[in-house]
Design a protein around this motif. Structure first.
Motif, mmCIF file in Angstrom:
data_model
loop_
_atom_site.group_PDB
_atom_site.id
_atom_site.type_symbol
_atom_site.label_atom_id
_atom_site.label_comp_id
_atom_site.label_asym_id
_atom_site.label_seq_id
_atom_site.Cartn_x
_atom_site.Cartn_y
_atom_site.Cartn_z
ATOM 1 N N ASP A 4 73.508 52.767 -14.735
ATOM 2 C CA ASP A 4 73.104 54.061 -15.292
ATOM 3 C C ASP A 4 73.588 54.127 -16.744
ATOM 4 O OD1 ASP A 4 72.248 56.630 -15.698
ATOM 5 O OD2 ASP A 4 73.953 57.558 -14.660
ATOM 6 N N LYS A 5 72.822 53.512 -17.638
ATOM 7 C CA LYS A 5 73.231 53.419 -19.038
ATOM 8 C C LYS A 5 73.089 54.754 -19.774
ATOM 9 C CE LYS A 5 72.442 48.489 -19.802
ATOM 10 N NZ LYS A 5 71.721 47.467 -20.613
ATOM 11 N N ASP A 6 72.131 55.572 -19.377
ATOM 12 C CA ASP A 6 71.946 56.843 -20.092
ATOM 13 C C ASP A 6 72.884 57.939 -19.585
ATOM 14 O OD1 ASP A 6 70.832 57.290 -17.632
ATOM 15 O OD2 ASP A 6 68.774 57.516 -18.356
ATOM 16 N N GLY A 7 73.614 57.668 -18.507
ATOM 17 C CA GLY A 7 74.627 58.602 -18.020
ATOM 18 C C GLY A 7 74.097 59.897 -17.467
ATOM 19 N N ASP A 8 72.889 59.898 -16.934
ATOM 20 C CA ASP A 8 72.329 61.131 -16.385
ATOM 21 C C ASP A 8 72.588 61.282 -14.894
ATOM 22 O OD1 ASP A 8 70.725 59.137 -15.478
ATOM 23 O OD2 ASP A 8 68.816 60.055 -16.082
#
Length: 301
Positions: A111-115
Protein backbone atom coordinates in the motif's frame (compact mmCIF):
# COMPACT_ATOMS: atom_id res chain seq x y z
CA UNK A 1 -10.92 -7.76 -41.13
CA UNK A 2 -14.68 -7.08 -40.95
CA UNK A 3 -16.54 -5.45 -38.05
CA UNK A 4 -18.04 -8.71 -36.78
CA UNK A 5 -14.63 -10.31 -36.49
CA UNK A 6 -13.26 -7.28 -34.65
CA UNK A 7 -16.19 -7.40 -32.23
CA UNK A 8 -15.63 -11.09 -31.55
CA UNK A 9 -11.91 -10.52 -30.92
CA UNK A 10 -12.64 -7.60 -28.58
CA UNK A 11 -15.23 -9.66 -26.72
CA UNK A 12 -12.79 -12.54 -26.35
CA UNK A 13 -10.07 -10.18 -25.13
CA UNK A 14 -12.39 -8.70 -22.49
CA UNK A 15 -13.41 -12.18 -21.34
CA UNK A 16 -9.75 -13.24 -21.01
CA UNK A 17 -8.96 -10.10 -19.04
CA UNK A 18 -11.85 -10.86 -16.73
CA UNK A 19 -10.58 -14.38 -16.13
CA UNK A 20 -6.93 -13.37 -15.67
CA UNK A 21 -7.17 -12.25 -12.04
CA UNK A 22 -9.21 -15.20 -10.66
CA UNK A 23 -7.04 -17.60 -12.67
CA UNK A 24 -3.87 -16.07 -11.25
CA UNK A 25 -5.32 -16.15 -7.72
CA UNK A 26 -6.25 -19.82 -8.15
CA UNK A 27 -2.76 -20.55 -9.45
CA UNK A 28 -1.18 -18.80 -6.45
CA UNK A 29 -3.44 -20.76 -4.07
CA UNK A 30 -3.13 -24.23 -5.61
CA UNK A 31 0.47 -24.44 -6.85
CA UNK A 32 2.21 -24.22 -3.43
CA UNK A 33 -0.09 -26.90 -2.07
CA UNK A 34 0.51 -29.19 -5.03
CA UNK A 35 4.27 -28.71 -4.78
CA UNK A 36 4.15 -29.24 -1.01
CA UNK A 37 2.14 -32.45 -1.42
CA UNK A 38 4.57 -33.79 -4.04
CA UNK A 39 7.58 -32.90 -1.91
CA UNK A 40 6.05 -34.55 1.16
CA UNK A 41 5.16 -37.70 -0.78
CA UNK A 42 8.65 -37.80 -2.29
CA UNK A 43 10.30 -37.37 1.14
CA UNK A 44 8.25 -40.27 2.56
CA UNK A 45 9.10 -42.34 -0.51
CA UNK A 46 12.82 -41.64 -0.10
CA UNK A 47 12.64 -42.66 3.58
CA UNK A 48 11.76 -46.17 2.51
CA UNK A 49 14.66 -48.63 2.33
CA UNK A 50 16.39 -48.16 -1.02
CA UNK A 51 16.38 -51.92 -1.55
CA UNK A 52 12.60 -51.93 -1.18
CA UNK A 53 12.26 -49.13 -3.75
CA UNK A 54 14.58 -50.95 -6.16
CA UNK A 55 12.62 -54.18 -5.66
CA UNK A 56 9.30 -52.40 -6.37
CA UNK A 57 10.69 -50.83 -9.55
CA UNK A 58 12.07 -54.19 -10.62
CA UNK A 59 8.79 -55.97 -9.88
CA UNK A 60 6.83 -53.57 -12.10
CA UNK A 61 9.35 -53.91 -14.93
CA UNK A 62 9.63 -57.68 -14.58
CA UNK A 63 5.92 -58.54 -14.44
CA UNK A 64 4.29 -55.72 -16.41
CA UNK A 65 6.86 -54.45 -18.93
CA UNK A 66 5.26 -56.32 -21.82
CA UNK A 67 1.80 -55.12 -20.84
CA UNK A 68 2.83 -51.52 -21.50
CA UNK A 69 5.66 -51.79 -24.06
CA UNK A 70 5.49 -48.13 -25.14
CA UNK A 71 5.68 -46.93 -21.54
CA UNK A 72 8.59 -49.28 -20.87
CA UNK A 73 10.47 -47.93 -23.89
CA UNK A 74 9.76 -44.34 -22.82
CA UNK A 75 11.02 -44.97 -19.26
CA UNK A 76 14.17 -46.62 -20.57
CA UNK A 77 14.78 -43.72 -22.96
CA UNK A 78 14.24 -41.19 -20.16
CA UNK A 79 16.57 -43.14 -17.87
CA UNK A 80 19.43 -43.11 -20.35
CA UNK A 81 18.56 -39.63 -21.64
CA UNK A 82 18.88 -38.01 -18.22
CA UNK A 83 16.07 -38.74 -15.75
CA UNK A 84 18.04 -37.22 -12.88
CA UNK A 85 18.52 -34.05 -14.92
CA UNK A 86 14.75 -33.83 -15.41
CA UNK A 87 14.15 -34.21 -11.67
CA UNK A 88 16.64 -31.42 -10.96
CA UNK A 89 15.00 -29.24 -13.62
CA UNK A 90 11.54 -29.78 -12.13
CA UNK A 91 12.91 -28.83 -8.71
CA UNK A 92 14.43 -25.63 -10.14
CA UNK A 93 11.13 -24.70 -11.80
CA UNK A 94 9.15 -25.39 -8.63
CA UNK A 95 11.57 -23.28 -6.56
CA UNK A 96 11.21 -20.40 -9.02
CA UNK A 97 7.42 -20.74 -8.97
CA UNK A 98 7.37 -20.64 -5.15
CA UNK A 99 9.61 -17.56 -5.18
CA UNK A 100 7.23 -15.78 -7.57
CA UNK A 101 4.22 -16.73 -5.46
CA UNK A 102 5.81 -15.38 -2.28
CA UNK A 103 6.71 -12.13 -4.05
CA UNK A 104 3.19 -11.89 -5.44
CA UNK A 105 1.72 -12.25 -1.94
CA UNK A 106 3.93 -9.40 -0.73
CA UNK A 107 2.86 -7.33 -3.74
CA UNK A 108 -0.82 -7.98 -2.93
CA UNK A 109 -0.34 -6.45 0.54
CA UNK A 110 1.60 -3.40 -0.67
CA UNK A 111 0.00 0.00 0.00
CA UNK A 112 2.33 2.71 -1.29
CA UNK A 113 -0.25 5.50 -1.35
CA UNK A 114 -1.16 4.87 2.30
CA UNK A 115 -4.92 4.92 1.84
CA UNK A 116 -5.40 1.70 3.82
CA UNK A 117 -6.25 -0.28 0.71
CA UNK A 118 -3.91 -2.60 -1.20
CA UNK A 119 -2.69 -1.08 -4.46
CA UNK A 120 -3.64 -4.13 -6.55
CA UNK A 121 -7.29 -3.78 -5.54
CA UNK A 122 -7.41 -0.33 -7.07
CA UNK A 123 -6.10 -1.46 -10.45
CA UNK A 124 -8.09 -2.20 -13.58
CA UNK A 125 -7.93 -5.70 -14.99
CA UNK A 126 -5.48 -4.68 -17.70
CA UNK A 127 -3.23 -2.86 -15.21
CA UNK A 128 -3.37 -5.87 -12.87
CA UNK A 129 -2.17 -8.20 -15.63
CA UNK A 130 0.62 -5.78 -16.55
CA UNK A 131 1.73 -5.40 -12.92
CA UNK A 132 1.89 -9.15 -12.28
CA UNK A 133 3.68 -9.78 -15.59
CA UNK A 134 6.36 -7.23 -14.74
CA UNK A 135 6.67 -8.73 -11.26
CA UNK A 136 7.35 -12.17 -12.75
CA UNK A 137 9.93 -10.73 -15.14
CA UNK A 138 11.73 -8.93 -12.29
CA UNK A 139 11.85 -11.76 -9.79
CA UNK A 140 12.34 -14.78 -12.04
CA UNK A 141 15.83 -16.09 -12.80
CA UNK A 142 15.90 -16.48 -16.62
CA UNK A 143 19.10 -18.55 -16.64
CA UNK A 144 17.63 -21.18 -14.34
CA UNK A 145 14.43 -21.32 -16.37
CA UNK A 146 16.34 -21.64 -19.63
CA UNK A 147 18.58 -24.38 -18.24
CA UNK A 148 15.65 -26.34 -16.79
CA UNK A 149 13.55 -26.14 -19.96
CA UNK A 150 16.53 -27.05 -22.16
CA UNK A 151 17.29 -30.11 -20.03
CA UNK A 152 13.68 -31.28 -20.08
CA UNK A 153 13.46 -30.69 -23.82
CA UNK A 154 16.60 -32.75 -24.39
CA UNK A 155 15.21 -35.73 -22.49
CA UNK A 156 11.83 -35.32 -24.17
CA UNK A 157 13.45 -35.44 -27.60
CA UNK A 158 15.38 -38.57 -26.67
CA UNK A 159 12.13 -40.24 -25.59
CA UNK A 160 10.39 -39.15 -28.81
CA UNK A 161 13.31 -40.43 -30.89
CA UNK A 162 13.23 -43.85 -29.22
CA UNK A 163 9.46 -44.17 -29.54
CA UNK A 164 9.60 -43.05 -33.19
CA UNK A 165 12.24 -45.67 -33.91
CA UNK A 166 10.25 -48.38 -32.15
CA UNK A 167 7.07 -47.38 -34.03
CA UNK A 168 8.91 -47.23 -37.37
CA UNK A 169 10.40 -50.67 -36.75
CA UNK A 170 6.98 -52.11 -35.95
CA UNK A 171 5.44 -50.51 -39.06
CA UNK A 172 8.26 -51.84 -41.24
CA UNK A 173 7.74 -55.33 -39.84
CA UNK A 174 3.98 -55.07 -40.38
CA UNK A 175 4.43 -54.05 -44.02
CA UNK A 176 6.80 -56.96 -44.63
CA UNK A 177 4.31 -59.40 -43.10
CA UNK A 178 1.48 -57.85 -45.12
CA UNK A 179 3.43 -58.35 -48.37
CA UNK A 180 4.08 -61.96 -47.38
CA UNK A 181 0.37 -62.59 -46.71
CA UNK A 182 -0.85 -60.66 -49.74
CA UNK A 183 0.59 -63.04 -52.36
CA UNK A 184 -1.17 -66.25 -51.25
CA UNK A 185 -4.38 -64.27 -50.71
CA UNK A 186 -4.17 -62.93 -54.27
CA UNK A 187 -3.50 -66.36 -55.65
CA UNK A 188 -5.97 -68.54 -53.75
CA UNK A 189 -8.57 -66.48 -51.86
CA UNK A 190 -9.26 -63.58 -54.26
CA UNK A 191 -10.34 -65.76 -57.25
CA UNK A 192 -12.57 -67.86 -55.01
CA UNK A 193 -14.33 -64.83 -53.53
CA UNK A 194 -14.75 -63.19 -56.93
CA UNK A 195 -16.62 -66.27 -58.12
CA UNK A 196 -18.95 -66.16 -55.14
CA UNK A 197 -19.61 -62.41 -55.20
CA UNK A 198 -21.72 -60.75 -57.95
CA UNK A 199 -19.73 -59.10 -60.73
CA UNK A 200 -20.73 -55.55 -59.81
CA UNK A 201 -19.20 -55.99 -56.33
CA UNK A 202 -16.19 -58.22 -56.97
CA UNK A 203 -13.96 -55.18 -57.60
CA UNK A 204 -13.95 -54.67 -53.83
CA UNK A 205 -12.45 -58.08 -53.10
CA UNK A 206 -8.73 -57.21 -53.66
CA UNK A 207 -9.00 -53.95 -51.74
CA UNK A 208 -10.85 -55.52 -48.81
CA UNK A 209 -8.40 -58.42 -48.61
CA UNK A 210 -5.53 -55.92 -48.65
CA UNK A 211 -7.05 -54.10 -45.67
CA UNK A 212 -7.57 -57.38 -43.83
CA UNK A 213 -4.02 -58.62 -44.46
CA UNK A 214 -2.59 -55.28 -43.27
CA UNK A 215 -4.66 -55.42 -40.10
CA UNK A 216 -3.54 -58.99 -39.42
CA UNK A 217 0.06 -58.05 -40.17
CA UNK A 218 -0.07 -55.10 -37.77
CA UNK A 219 -1.48 -57.34 -35.04
CA UNK A 220 1.31 -59.88 -35.57
CA UNK A 221 4.01 -57.18 -35.66
CA UNK A 222 2.70 -55.54 -32.51
CA UNK A 223 2.55 -58.91 -30.74
CA UNK A 224 6.17 -59.60 -31.68
CA UNK A 225 7.15 -56.15 -30.40
CA UNK A 226 5.25 -56.85 -27.18
CA UNK A 227 7.10 -60.15 -26.70
CA UNK A 228 10.44 -58.41 -27.25
CA UNK A 229 9.54 -55.68 -24.74
CA UNK A 230 8.33 -58.27 -22.24
CA UNK A 231 11.60 -60.20 -22.52
CA UNK A 232 13.76 -57.08 -22.18
CA UNK A 233 11.73 -55.69 -19.29
CA UNK A 234 11.75 -59.06 -17.51
CA UNK A 235 15.56 -59.15 -17.74
CA UNK A 236 15.85 -55.54 -16.56
CA UNK A 237 13.38 -55.99 -13.72
CA UNK A 238 14.85 -59.35 -12.75
CA UNK A 239 18.29 -57.77 -12.42
CA UNK A 240 16.89 -54.99 -10.21
CA UNK A 241 15.01 -57.46 -8.00
CA UNK A 242 18.03 -59.78 -7.77
CA UNK A 243 20.34 -56.94 -6.75
CA UNK A 244 17.80 -55.69 -4.18
CA UNK A 245 17.42 -59.13 -2.57
CA UNK A 246 21.21 -59.67 -2.62
CA UNK A 247 21.84 -56.31 -0.91
CA UNK A 248 19.11 -56.95 1.68
CA UNK A 249 20.69 -60.29 2.56
CA UNK A 250 24.16 -58.74 2.75
CA UNK A 251 22.98 -55.97 5.08
CA UNK A 252 21.34 -58.51 7.39
CA UNK A 253 24.50 -60.62 7.49
CA UNK A 254 23.02 -63.57 5.59
CA UNK A 255 26.10 -64.91 3.78
CA UNK A 256 24.87 -68.43 2.89
CA UNK A 257 28.19 -69.92 3.84
CA UNK A 258 30.25 -67.27 2.09
CA UNK A 259 28.20 -67.20 -1.13
CA UNK A 260 27.26 -63.55 -0.51
CA UNK A 261 30.41 -61.41 -0.15
CA UNK A 262 30.30 -57.63 0.27
CA UNK A 263 31.07 -57.09 -3.42
CA UNK A 264 28.35 -58.55 -5.64
CA UNK A 265 30.82 -58.66 -8.54
CA UNK A 266 32.53 -61.57 -6.78
CA UNK A 267 29.34 -63.61 -6.52
CA UNK A 268 26.98 -65.33 -8.93
CA UNK A 269 24.04 -65.31 -6.52
CA UNK A 270 22.59 -62.03 -7.81
CA UNK A 271 22.81 -63.30 -11.41
CA UNK A 272 21.05 -66.51 -10.38
CA UNK A 273 18.31 -64.52 -8.68
CA UNK A 274 18.06 -62.32 -11.77
CA UNK A 275 17.50 -65.28 -14.11
CA UNK A 276 14.95 -66.75 -11.72
CA UNK A 277 12.95 -63.55 -11.38
CA UNK A 278 13.24 -62.79 -15.11
CA UNK A 279 12.00 -66.25 -16.10
CA UNK A 280 9.09 -66.03 -13.66
CA UNK A 281 8.22 -62.51 -14.83
CA UNK A 282 8.24 -63.38 -18.52
CA UNK A 283 6.23 -66.57 -17.93
CA UNK A 284 3.67 -64.61 -15.89
CA UNK A 285 3.31 -62.00 -18.63
CA UNK A 286 2.94 -64.74 -21.23
CA UNK A 287 0.23 -66.49 -19.22
CA UNK A 288 -1.63 -63.17 -18.84
CA UNK A 289 -1.47 -62.66 -22.60
CA UNK A 290 0.72 -59.57 -22.08
CA UNK A 291 -2.22 -57.64 -20.69
CA UNK A 292 -3.83 -56.90 -17.35
CA UNK A 293 -7.07 -58.81 -17.14
CA UNK A 294 -9.92 -57.96 -14.82
CA UNK A 295 -11.50 -61.03 -13.37
CA UNK A 296 -14.85 -60.48 -11.76
CA UNK A 297 -16.59 -63.33 -10.01
CA UNK A 298 -20.26 -63.24 -9.07
CA UNK A 299 -21.78 -65.53 -6.53
CA UNK A 300 -25.11 -66.95 -7.51
CA UNK A 301 -27.59 -67.46 -4.77
Amino acid sequence: MDDKTKEKIEGLTKALRGLAKPAFDAFVYLLPRVIGFVQTAYSYWMKLPQNAILFIYGFVFCFFGGTFPTLFAAIQAAEYGGRKTVMESIKMLSDEALTIIEESKKDDEEDKDGDGKADVKELSKQAYIQRKTLLVLRKMNPEKIDKAIASMYKVWMSVVAVLSLEFARTISMALAIADFLHKPCDRFITPLLQRLIPDEYDKWVPVTLSWITKAIAMSIAWYIQTVQSAFASAMKGGLMMGRAVYEAMRIRGITLGGLIPDDHEKSMVDEGLMYGFAGLGFYTQFKMGFQVRKQASRKEA
